[in-house]
Design a protein around this motif. Sequence first.
Motif, mmCIF file in Angstrom:
data_model
loop_
_atom_site.group_PDB
_atom_site.id
_atom_site.type_symbol
_atom_site.label_atom_id
_atom_site.label_comp_id
_atom_site.label_asym_id
_atom_site.label_seq_id
_atom_site.Cartn_x
_atom_site.Cartn_y
_atom_site.Cartn_z
ATOM 1 N N MET A 169 0.834 -1.292 -0.073
ATOM 2 C CA MET A 169 0.035 -0.100 -0.039
ATOM 3 C C MET A 169 0.830 1.258 -0.046
ATOM 4 S SD MET A 169 -3.239 -0.816 -0.015
ATOM 5 C CE MET A 169 -3.071 -2.599 -0.850
ATOM 6 N N TYR A 170 1.977 1.246 0.764
ATOM 7 C CA TYR A 170 2.812 2.316 0.902
ATOM 8 C C TYR A 170 3.366 2.541 -0.692
ATOM 9 C CZ TYR A 170 2.522 2.215 5.853
ATOM 10 O OH TYR A 170 1.905 2.516 6.913
ATOM 11 N N ILE A 171 4.106 1.390 -0.902
ATOM 12 C CA ILE A 171 4.808 1.585 -2.396
ATOM 13 C C ILE A 171 3.669 2.262 -3.471
ATOM 14 C CG2 ILE A 171 6.074 0.333 -4.153
ATOM 15 C CD1 ILE A 171 7.535 -1.252 -1.680
ATOM 16 N N ILE A 172 2.620 1.495 -3.635
ATOM 17 C CA ILE A 172 1.668 1.895 -4.537
ATOM 18 C C ILE A 172 1.254 3.431 -4.466
ATOM 19 C CG2 ILE A 172 -0.754 1.535 -5.496
ATOM 20 C CD1 ILE A 172 -0.351 -1.677 -5.022
ATOM 21 N N GLY A 173 0.836 3.724 -3.108
ATOM 22 C CA GLY A 173 0.713 5.293 -2.704
ATOM 23 C C GLY A 173 1.932 6.034 -3.353
ATOM 24 N N LEU A 174 3.083 5.841 -2.998
ATOM 25 C CA LEU A 174 3.945 6.606 -3.506
ATOM 26 C C LEU A 174 4.391 6.725 -4.826
ATOM 27 C CD1 LEU A 174 6.665 5.072 -0.925
ATOM 28 C CD2 LEU A 174 5.941 7.557 -1.043
ATOM 29 N N TYR A 175 4.276 5.535 -5.660
ATOM 30 C CA TYR A 175 4.253 5.228 -6.844
ATOM 31 C C TYR A 175 3.020 6.343 -7.805
ATOM 32 C CZ TYR A 175 4.308 2.898 -11.632
ATOM 33 O OH TYR A 175 4.414 2.466 -12.813
ATOM 34 N N LEU A 176 1.794 6.155 -7.315
ATOM 35 C CA LEU A 176 0.788 7.028 -7.743
ATOM 36 C C LEU A 176 1.064 8.484 -7.587
ATOM 37 C CD1 LEU A 176 -2.196 4.920 -6.562
ATOM 38 C CD2 LEU A 176 -1.256 4.788 -8.886
ATOM 39 N N ALA A 177 1.602 9.013 -6.046
ATOM 40 C CA ALA A 177 1.705 10.155 -6.162
ATOM 41 C C ALA A 177 2.912 10.892 -6.744
ATOM 42 C CB ALA A 177 2.129 10.228 -4.513
ATOM 43 N N ARG A 178 4.039 10.155 -7.074
ATOM 44 C CA ARG A 178 5.201 10.649 -7.846
ATOM 45 C C ARG A 178 4.674 10.729 -9.237
ATOM 46 N NH1 ARG A 178 8.418 13.411 -7.223
ATOM 47 N NH2 ARG A 178 10.063 12.671 -8.338
ATOM 48 N N LEU A 179 3.855 9.833 -9.924
ATOM 49 C CA LEU A 179 3.602 9.726 -11.214
ATOM 50 C C LEU A 179 2.484 10.906 -11.523
ATOM 51 C CD1 LEU A 179 3.855 6.458 -12.914
ATOM 52 C CD2 LEU A 179 5.495 8.290 -12.927
ATOM 53 N N ASN A 180 1.558 11.112 -10.288
ATOM 54 C CA ASN A 180 0.498 12.096 -10.767
ATOM 55 C C ASN A 180 0.832 13.696 -10.353
ATOM 56 O OD1 ASN A 180 -0.050 12.378 -8.195
ATOM 57 N ND2 ASN A 180 -2.442 11.474 -8.456
ATOM 58 N N GLY A 181 2.099 13.661 -9.923
ATOM 59 C CA GLY A 181 2.708 15.184 -9.501
ATOM 60 C C GLY A 181 2.277 15.422 -8.144
#
Length: 366
Positions: A169-181
């Motif tokens: 959940m943390y890694i997916i959250g970080l991934y989405l947050a980085r890619l959506n700016g």
Amino acid sequence: EKGGYEHFMIKEIHEQPKAIKDTMTSRIIPDSDEIKLDDIKLTSDDIKNIDKIFIVACGTAYHAGIVGKYVIEKLARIPVEVDIASEFRYRDPIINERTLMIVVSQSGETADTLAALREAKKSGARVIAVTNVVGSSAAREADDIFYTWAGPEIAVASTKAYTTQLISMYIIGLYLARLNGNMSVEEYRTIRDEMIQLPEKVEKLLEEKEELQKFADRNHMHKDMFYLGRGLDNAVALEGALKLKEISYIHAEAYAAGELKHGPIALIDDGIPVIALATQGELFEKMVSNIKEVVTRGAKVIAFALEGNTDIEKVAEQVVYLPKTISLLTPILSVVPLQLLSYYVAVTRGCDVDKPRNLAKSVTVE
Ligand code: F6R
């Protein structure tokens, strides 16, 4: 095969530092600002198109999803709904091409979770499966996969699968947050560096058994126990209560601490054990007041707080301190002593911890 441990459950609890490390390595890399997810092919454009996320799962995996909601909404600012799979599939949820669904399933074979996955795909959603079994049905049917590398989990009560689901959940959250700016690289680095320290902190926590054994010795004959927390602590309280119910057959209820006076405080009477989580910095004082409220009514409180927050000793009978980390990541640490607490209570009661009555490891019927 139990590697010197008395039960699989306690062996698997001790395998968590390695399971967490294995699930992070190759994805979260020290000194690198890139998050590598080989089996997730979502592009930055795909992510910007997502207007809603559903996390769907059962049992412990559902509890990981509740943490996921907090984390993903906080980091990526995309609305997240968490659903129990057997509810989701029958309630006609609003799903379309802009929906991202994350199913969480250790086995990847849970019937209701798979049915929910199929339902979402039919309506055009993109599906990520978080699963611990390579080639499981969930992995085969989803568009993208996040494997938790917990290794085989044999005890019926889930422990290391849960902590690795939290990592997902943390890694997916970080991934989405980085890619959506939504997240700066500095913010990313702060969380990354804290995450990398987690296995060592869990290792340290595993050495602290004395207070938990003492709790078990004093309280294993009780019929009811309460778990209280706010925010992320509430999500972990739910998982702690489930662990206790499953393996010790003691009735346990987890409540958002702010809800106490809306009903459940009527159940607090002399001698009832209350397990209070107070790891969330900004909610600490509120939890201290909640603990006072139950102590005044006769509850015996064991509290979990971060090192340094010694004010908690003024209100709680027993305190277990957790190594310091950022509020977002405390679930990985706080769940470990709760797993141990359930284990010691169940063993003290003479229960069959690895194979609790009425339960199966994988629920492939509806
Ligand atoms: C609790 C437990 C169950 C499972 C649930 C989902 O300790 O193990 O609640 O979490 O049956 O199973 P999976 O994750 O295989 O879909």
